[in-house]
Design an enzyme around this catalytic site. Structure first.
Site, PDB file in Angstrom:
ATOM      1  N   GLU A 105      -0.356  -1.092   5.741  1.00  0.00           N
ATOM      2  CA  GLU A 105       1.093  -0.786   6.215  1.00  0.00           C
ATOM      3  C   GLU A 105       0.926   0.933   6.320  1.00  0.00           C
ATOM      4  OE1 GLU A 105       4.850   0.864   7.776  1.00  0.00           O
ATOM      5  OE2 GLU A 105       4.286   1.563   5.994  1.00  0.00           O
ATOM      6  N   ASP A 138       0.646  -1.184  -0.004  1.00  0.00           N
ATOM      7  CA  ASP A 138      -0.374   0.541  -0.131  1.00  0.00           C
ATOM      8  C   ASP A 138       0.955   1.358   0.047  1.00  0.00           C
ATOM      9  OD1 ASP A 138       0.401  -0.802   2.866  1.00  0.00           O
ATOM     10  OD2 ASP A 138      -0.602   0.699   3.423  1.00  0.00           O
TER      11      ASP A 138
END
Lengths: 369, 369
Positions: B126, B72
Site C-alpha cells: 500500500e 506493509d
C-alpha cells in the site's frame, strides 16, 4: 609512454599530452613522462615532489622567471583520444591546459641559454581542493623552488595577457522550516517557500564592476545549487541555497565575506570557502606585457596567480586557448595560438632585460650603488 | 514464525505483527503467518494472491462488509523491535497500520457467526506505487473477492471515523535558463534565480477549505523538492520544483490538474501523478457511523477508500492510531484504542441490521416487495 621529441611540432606534442590522461590525482604517468623528457636535457636541473616536476636553468642570470602549468585535467567527457581538425587540437585538457604545458615544455627544451633564468613548474591537482594543489605542496616543502622575480601562469587566456584574478567565495544559505505531512501542511512551515526571497534577492542583485589599473573586474553572485526535499509527501524543513561569488581582487577575503553576509542579514549563512584574488600588479611586469603584445584583460576566474601574489611574486596569466572552453566536452586549442605563445615568450626570455624594476635593482647592485 | 493465538491480548498480537518486518515488497513472511493463522479457522474461506490474504465468512447474510488493512510498512527507522510502554505499542508500523491489522485479525478469529458476512482483506504494497497495491491486483484478477455492501479501511484515524479522502496531484514545474561559468555569469541565465517567483507564488497561495456534507476538506499545495545544480562554478540551466497538491474529493483529477496548471500558466508544468479522492458518502454508512460513536472527520490524506469509491462501494476509514504519527520513527498505537476499535466494530458486526439502505433493500426482497 615517453613523450615525443620536444622540439617537434607543438600540435603533435599537445596531442601526446592529451593522450596521456591525467585526471586530478592520477597524474603519475604524465609526470613520469615529463620528468624523463626534461631529465634528458643537460641544461636543466630537475626535481620532483609527488607528481609535480620542477626544472630549472641555473645560468647565474640576475632575473629568474617562473613558468607554470598544471598537469591535471577535469574528468573525461567522451573527449578522448585527441584529434586534429581545422588547425585545432581537440580533446580533454587541450585548452585547460595541456596546450600551455606543451608550450612550456618546448621552451624548456629549445632554450638552453635564455637571457633570464627560468624555473618551469609542471604541477598536479590544480582542478581540485586547494590543499592538494602541487604548488601548495612545493611552497610548503621546498619554497626555494618557487623563488622568482615574476611568474607566468600558462592558463588559457586566448594567447593574451589576463591580469590578476578575481577571488571566489562559496557559501550555503540555509533556510529552515518545520516538517509536516503534506496532507496537513498547515502544521508545518515550508522551507522551500521561505527560500523565495533569497532567490529573488539574488535575481535582483546587480554585481559591481570594479576598475583597477584600467581593468574592469566584473563581479558575480550566483546560486549554483538548491537542495531541498525530504519525501514526496513531506513539507520540507530545510532548503539550502549554495551561492558562488566572484569578487574583485581589491576586496580581501574578509570584505567579500562581509559583503555576502550583508546581503542576507536575516539568514543563516555558512561560508564554506573564500579565496582572495590577485591584483593585476602589472607595473613590475611592464616589459613582459609589452613583449606579449596584447592589451591586458582582467582575469575573471580564479587562478594560481593569486598564490604567487600571496608569495609576493608578480604574476600574470598568459596561455593558448579560449578560457570559456575550459571544462567543456568540446574544448580545443588552436595550433596557431600554441605557436604564437611559444614565439612571444621565447623571444622575451632570450632578450636582454631593459628597464624592469628587478633589472634596475640588479644593475644597481652590480654598479655598487 | 507463526502468530500468537489470535484470541489473546491485542497489544501482544500487535507487537508480534510489528516484529515480523514487512517493508513494502517484503511481506511474504507476514502474509504466510496470516494465511496460516486464518486458514486454521473453520468458519473462514481463505484465498491468497501474491502476498495478499483474503478470508471470508459465508453465512448467507444479506449484507457483506469488507474490512481491509495493509500488511506493509515504510522502511524501518531504528524502530524495531516493538516495545510496550505507558499502554502504547511502539515500533515500525504500530500505527500505520499493524494495530488495525491486529484488530481485524482478532475480529476474524473471534466472530465465527457475525450478523453480517465479512470479507477480511490483508494486502501488500500500500505504501508504494498504486499499480503494486494488493487491492489493485485483487480487483484486476479476482474482483469478486472485493464485492461488498460497504468497506472499512483500518487506516489510523485515532479510533474515529474519517470520511472519504482527498486526492493527490504531483507535478514538476521546470524553470529553464542557460549555463555559463560563474566567472562570466552574465553569459548565462540562472534558472535558480528564475525560480524565485514560483516559490513565492506557492508561499502566497491560500489553499481552499471545501465543505462537503458538513465536513471541511482542507486543501494543500506545497513544494516538496527543489532540484537545481550542475557544479560549483556553473550557472545552473534548470531548476525543477516538485509540488504536491492535496485536493478536495469534490474535484476530479482533471479539475485538480487544471487548477494547478492555472496557477502557473507561464511555466512548464509536468503532472507526474494525479489520483482523485473519495467523497465522504456517509449516507449509506449511517448505521455503522452511529455504531462507531464518533463525529466523522474528513480524511485529509489519500487512502484506499478512494479505490472502493471507484468500485462503487461506500467506505470509510476507521482504525487505531494517530494518523499524524504514521511514517514517523516514534510511531505508536495506544492499546486502549485497539480495544475500543475491536469492541465497537465487533458489536456492530454482531448486531442485527436496522434501517440501512442495504438492509431495507434486503428486507424488501425477502418480504416480496
Amino acid at each position: 609512454m615517453p613523450l615525443p621529441d620536444l622540439t617537434t611540432d607543438l600540435g603533435g606534442l599537445t596531442r601526446a599530452l592529451v593522450d596521456l590522461p591525467s585526471e586530478s590525482g592520477r597524474e603519475e604517468r604524465l609526470a613520469d613522462a615529463v620528468e624523463e623528457a626534461l631529465g634528458a636535457l643537460p641544461h636543466l636541473t630537475v626535481d620532483r615532489l609527488g607528481n609535480s616536476v620542477v626544472a630549472r636553468t641555473d645560468l647565474g642570470r640576475p632575473d629568474r622567471v617562473l613558468i607554470a602549468g598544471h598537469l591535471d585535467t577535469v574528468p573525461a567527457a567522451g573527449n578522448l583520444p585527441s584529434r586534429l581538425a581545422d588547425g585545432r587540437v581537440y580533446g580533454l585538457g587541450a585548452c585547460d591546459m595541456k596546450g600551455g604545458v606543451a608550450v612550456a615544455l618546448r621552451l624548456a627544451a629549445t632554450l638552453p641559454a635564455p637571457a633570464r633564468d627560468v624555473t618551469y613548474v609542471f604541477y598536479e591537482c590544480e582542478e581540485v581542493e586547494g590543499d592538494r594543489n602541487g604548488l601548495h605542496r612545493i611552497a610548503a616543502e621546498r619554497p626555494g623552488l618557487l623563488a622568482a622575480n615574476l611568474a607566468v601562469l600558462m592558463e588559457p587566456s586566448d594567447a593574451g595577457v589576463e591580469a590578476g584574478c578575481q577571488g571566489v567565495l562559496t557559501a550555503d544559505i540555509v533556510v529552515r522550516g518545520e516538517r509536516a505531512h503534506t496532507a496537513r501542511s498547515w502544521k508545518g512551515v515550508n522551507a522551500a517557500h521561505l527560500a523565495a526571497p533569497v532567490l529573488q534577492r539574488l535575481a535582483e542583485h546587480r554585481p559591481e564592476r570594479v576598475p583597477i589599473d584600467g581593468l574592469e573586474y566584473r563581479e558575480g553572485l550566483n546560486a549554483v545549487a538548491v537542495r531541498c526535499g525530504v519525501a514526496g509527501n513531506v513539507v520540507p524543513d530545510e532548503c539550502v541555497i549554495t551561492v558562488n561569488a566572484r569578487f574583485a581582487p581589491s576586496r580581501s577575503a574578509e570584505q567579500a565575506e562581509a559583503y555576502v553576509r550583508g546581503l542576507f542579514p536575516e539568514y543563516e549563512v555558512h561560508v564554506t570557502e573564500v579565496v582572495p584574488g590577485a591584483l593585476p600588479d602589472l607595473e613590475p611586469l611592464g616589459d613582459l606585457v609589452a613583449a606579449l603584445g596584447a592589451r591586458p584583460r582582467p582575469k575573471l576566474g580564479w587562478t594560481d596567480v593569486a598564490r604567487f601574489a600571496a608569495l609576493g611574486t608578480p604574476a600574470l596569466n598568459y596561455g593558448p586557448g579560449d578560457p570559456s572552453l575550459a571544462h567543456t566536452a568540446g574544448e580545443y586549442v588552436p595550433v596557431e595560438q600554441l605557436t604564437e605563445c611559444e614565439k612571444r615568450l621565447g623571444e622575451w626570455l632570450s632578450r636582454a632585460r631593459r628597464g624592469s624594476a628587478a633589472g634596475a635593482r640588479a644593475r644597481a647592485v652590480r654598479q655598487g650603488r
